[in-house]
Write a protein that holds these residues in place. Sequence first.
Motif, PDB file in Angstrom:
ATOM      1  N   LYS A 206      -8.992 -11.251   3.928  1.00 24.92           N
ATOM      2  CA  LYS A 206      -7.874 -10.960   3.032  1.00 24.92           C
ATOM      3  C   LYS A 206      -7.542  -9.473   2.981  1.00 24.92           C
ATOM      4  O   LYS A 206      -6.539  -9.087   2.364  1.00 24.92           O
ATOM      5  N   ALA A 207      -8.344  -8.647   3.625  1.00 25.38           N
ATOM      6  CA  ALA A 207      -8.122  -7.199   3.557  1.00 25.38           C
ATOM      7  C   ALA A 207      -6.761  -6.777   4.100  1.00 25.38           C
ATOM      8  O   ALA A 207      -6.076  -5.963   3.460  1.00 25.38           O
ATOM      9  N   PRO A 208      -6.317  -7.255   5.284  1.00 26.95           N
ATOM     10  CA  PRO A 208      -4.994  -6.829   5.767  1.00 26.95           C
ATOM     11  C   PRO A 208      -3.875  -7.126   4.775  1.00 26.95           C
ATOM     12  O   PRO A 208      -3.016  -6.273   4.509  1.00 26.95           O
ATOM     13  N   ASP A 209      -3.892  -8.329   4.199  1.00 25.23           N
ATOM     14  CA  ASP A 209      -2.865  -8.684   3.224  1.00 25.23           C
ATOM     15  C   ASP A 209      -2.965  -7.818   1.978  1.00 25.23           C
ATOM     16  O   ASP A 209      -1.949  -7.435   1.390  1.00 25.23           O
ATOM     17  N   ALA A 210      -4.207  -7.517   1.566  1.00 22.20           N
ATOM     18  CA  ALA A 210      -4.390  -6.703   0.368  1.00 22.20           C
ATOM     19  C   ALA A 210      -3.877  -5.287   0.577  1.00 22.20           C
ATOM     20  O   ALA A 210      -3.240  -4.704  -0.322  1.00 22.20           O
ATOM     21  N   VAL A 211      -4.140  -4.700   1.748  1.00 24.06           N
ATOM     22  CA  VAL A 211      -3.661  -3.349   2.026  1.00 24.06           C
ATOM     23  C   VAL A 211      -2.131  -3.332   2.055  1.00 24.06           C
ATOM     24  O   VAL A 211      -1.485  -2.431   1.515  1.00 24.06           O
ATOM     25  N   TYR A 212      -1.557  -4.344   2.682  1.00 26.78           N
ATOM     26  CA  TYR A 212      -0.089  -4.430   2.732  1.00 26.78           C
ATOM     27  C   TYR A 212       0.489  -4.569   1.315  1.00 26.78           C
ATOM     28  O   TYR A 212       1.433  -3.858   0.947  1.00 26.78           O
ATOM     29  N   LYS A 213      -0.084  -5.481   0.514  1.00 22.22           N
ATOM     30  CA  LYS A 213       0.427  -5.681  -0.839  1.00 22.22           C
ATOM     31  C   LYS A 213       0.165  -4.462  -1.717  1.00 22.22           C
ATOM     32  O   LYS A 213       0.926  -4.180  -2.647  1.00 22.22           O
ATOM     33  N   LEU A 214      -0.891  -3.719  -1.423  1.00 25.24           N
ATOM     34  CA  LEU A 214      -1.107  -2.461  -2.140  1.00 25.24           C
ATOM     35  C   LEU A 214       0.031  -1.498  -1.843  1.00 25.24           C
ATOM     36  O   LEU A 214       0.536  -0.800  -2.742  1.00 25.24           O
ATOM     37  N   GLY A 215       0.460  -1.453  -0.579  1.00 24.80           N
ATOM     38  CA  GLY A 215       1.605  -0.617  -0.227  1.00 24.80           C
ATOM     39  C   GLY A 215       2.877  -1.059  -0.937  1.00 24.80           C
ATOM     40  O   GLY A 215       3.656  -0.230  -1.429  1.00 24.80           O
ATOM     41  N   VAL A 216       3.102  -2.372  -1.018  1.00 25.64           N
ATOM     42  CA  VAL A 216       4.272  -2.899  -1.728  1.00 25.64           C
ATOM     43  C   VAL A 216       4.223  -2.500  -3.201  1.00 25.64           C
ATOM     44  O   VAL A 216       5.229  -2.078  -3.789  1.00 25.64           O
ATOM     45  N   THR A 217       3.043  -2.628  -3.789  1.00 23.89           N
ATOM     46  CA  THR A 217       2.892  -2.284  -5.211  1.00 23.89           C
ATOM     47  C   THR A 217       3.166  -0.803  -5.453  1.00 23.89           C
ATOM     48  O   THR A 217       3.857  -0.433  -6.407  1.00 23.89           O
ATOM     49  N   LEU A 218       2.605   0.050  -4.574  1.00 30.61           N
ATOM     50  CA  LEU A 218       2.829   1.493  -4.716  1.00 30.61           C
ATOM     51  C   LEU A 218       4.308   1.834  -4.553  1.00 30.61           C
ATOM     52  O   LEU A 218       4.835   2.709  -5.248  1.00 30.61           O
ATOM     53  N   ASP A 219       4.974   1.136  -3.653  1.00 34.34           N
ATOM     54  CA  ASP A 219       6.409   1.369  -3.480  1.00 34.34           C
ATOM     55  C   ASP A 219       7.170   1.015  -4.757  1.00 34.34           C
ATOM     56  O   ASP A 219       8.085   1.747  -5.170  1.00 34.34           O
ATOM     57  N   ARG A 220       6.797  -0.084  -5.400  1.00 39.04           N
ATOM     58  CA  ARG A 220       7.449  -0.476  -6.651  1.00 39.04           C
ATOM     59  C   ARG A 220       7.109   0.479  -7.793  1.00 39.04           C
ATOM     60  O   ARG A 220       7.881   0.606  -8.742  1.00 39.04           O
ATOM     61  N   LEU A 221       5.958   1.116  -7.681  1.00 38.70           N
ATOM     62  CA  LEU A 221       5.592   2.141  -8.668  1.00 38.70           C
ATOM     63  C   LEU A 221       6.257   3.480  -8.364  1.00 38.70           C
ATOM     64  O   LEU A 221       5.985   4.475  -9.035  1.00 38.70           O
ATOM     65  N   ASP A 222       7.109   3.481  -7.342  1.00 35.87           N
ATOM     66  CA  ASP A 222       7.850   4.673  -6.910  1.00 35.87           C
ATOM     67  C   ASP A 222       6.911   5.749  -6.354  1.00 35.87           C
ATOM     68  O   ASP A 222       7.194   6.947  -6.453  1.00 35.87           O
ATOM     69  N   LYS A 223       5.818   5.302  -5.752  1.00 35.85           N
ATOM     70  CA  LYS A 223       4.902   6.217  -5.064  1.00 35.85           C
ATOM     71  C   LYS A 223       5.110   6.004  -3.568  1.00 35.85           C
ATOM     72  O   LYS A 223       4.300   5.384  -2.875  1.00 35.85           O
ATOM     73  N   LYS A 224       6.234   6.516  -3.078  1.00 36.81           N
ATOM     74  CA  LYS A 224       6.694   6.214  -1.727  1.00 36.81           C
ATOM     75  C   LYS A 224       5.743   6.722  -0.655  1.00 36.81           C
ATOM     76  O   LYS A 224       5.454   6.017   0.317  1.00 36.81           O
ATOM     77  N   ALA A 225       5.247   7.941  -0.813  1.00 38.29           N
ATOM     78  CA  ALA A 225       4.369   8.520   0.208  1.00 38.29           C
ATOM     79  C   ALA A 225       3.072   7.722   0.316  1.00 38.29           C
ATOM     80  O   ALA A 225       2.596   7.428   1.425  1.00 38.29           O
ATOM     81  N   GLU A 226       2.492   7.358  -0.828  1.00 40.84           N
ATOM     82  CA  GLU A 226       1.269   6.566  -0.809  1.00 40.84           C
ATOM     83  C   GLU A 226       1.527   5.183  -0.219  1.00 40.84           C
ATOM     84  O   GLU A 226       0.674   4.632   0.502  1.00 40.84           O
ATOM     85  N   ALA A 227       2.692   4.629  -0.518  1.00 40.06           N
ATOM     86  CA  ALA A 227       3.038   3.315   0.025  1.00 40.06           C
ATOM     87  C   ALA A 227       3.096   3.362   1.549  1.00 40.06           C
ATOM     88  O   ALA A 227       2.576   2.471   2.233  1.00 40.06           O
ATOM     89  N   ARG A 228       3.712   4.394   2.108  1.00 44.33           N
ATOM     90  CA  ARG A 228       3.803   4.522   3.566  1.00 44.33           C
ATOM     91  C   ARG A 228       2.413   4.661   4.192  1.00 44.33           C
ATOM     92  O   ARG A 228       2.136   4.092   5.248  1.00 44.33           O
ATOM     93  N   ARG A 229       1.521   5.410   3.543  1.00 49.30           N
ATOM     94  CA  ARG A 229       0.166   5.582   4.080  1.00 49.30           C
ATOM     95  C   ARG A 229      -0.564   4.232   4.156  1.00 49.30           C
ATOM     96  O   ARG A 229      -1.293   3.963   5.115  1.00 49.30           O
ATOM     97  N   GLN A 230      -0.361   3.404   3.133  1.00 52.06           N
ATOM     98  CA  GLN A 230      -1.003   2.080   3.150  1.00 52.06           C
ATOM     99  C   GLN A 230      -0.434   1.210   4.269  1.00 52.06           C
ATOM    100  O   GLN A 230      -1.179   0.495   4.951  1.00 52.06           O
ATOM    101  N   MET A 231       0.880   1.282   4.464  1.00 49.90           N
ATOM    102  CA  MET A 231       1.491   0.497   5.536  1.00 49.90           C
ATOM    103  C   MET A 231       1.011   0.960   6.907  1.00 49.90           C
ATOM    104  O   MET A 231       0.734   0.142   7.800  1.00 49.90           O
ATOM    105  N   GLU A 232       0.896   2.244   7.078  1.00 43.14           N
ATOM    106  CA  GLU A 232       0.377   2.778   8.335  1.00 43.14           C
ATOM    107  C   GLU A 232      -1.072   2.362   8.546  1.00 43.14           C
ATOM    108  O   GLU A 232      -1.500   2.100   9.683  1.00 43.14           O
TER     109      GLU A 232
END
Length: 256
Positions: A206-232
């Motif tokens: 479940k780790a890949p999905d969790a990292v991706y969803k963490l990026g989605v969550t950070l994006d919704r929290l308006d933490k764009k840079a952190e969201a991109r790092r998680q997606m990468e």
Amino acid sequence: MRKQLMAAVIFPLALGQAEITLAQSSTSAYKSNASEAERTANTSQATSELFYMIQQLQGEVRRLQGESEEQRHLLKRLQSQGRDRYIDLDQRILDLSQKVSAQPQAGEAAGGAAGNKKSTAEVREYRQPEAEERKAYKAIQDLIHSEKEYDQAISQLYEFIDKYPEGDLTVNAYYWLGEVYLVKPQLEQARQAFSIVATRYGDHRKAPDAVYKLGVTLDRLDKKAEARRQMEQVVNDYPESEAARLAKKFLGSSQG
């Protein structure tokens, strides 16, 4: 002479009749007074019995009110304990995520070998669930997918994590805790739950999905840079996963 004789006979008779009438009148009055006294006594007894019954009813009402008040206090105490438990568990998630949040950055600082770390690290053996654990997990999934009872699902996910720690389905429970919080949406709690899976259980399926969803969550929290790092990180660490495909799509759209 004859008149005197008749008067002598009639007067005693009249006097006797008057005495009889007076006696009858006195007897009736006595009986009437006795009946009245009896009625008064009966009324007094009935009043006393009614008063006693009222006292008993009042005592029963007070007893029931006392039990009802105790139940209200118990319910409030249980509700308070439940809220405190949620707060405590959420804080535990937050503390753990904060402790391990620096691990991916440390891998990057060591020479950008974060991707190699996933492939070379020893994969742990997760405790496999027994029948009762599987049944409890399925019931939670039904609450989430079929019944949409998200608050109840959150409560049961916490209970599941407490009862079945460090198991294969425990990681899934953390992940779905994040998913439910994301739907509600309670974004900070979702971030905490996804962080647990992404950092503590990075070798789990479940780790890949969790990292991706963490990026989605950070994006919704308006933490764009952190969201991109998680997606990468998803793309680098789990390149063959479906989550990596979604992360690439996210990165492409965010660049445009």
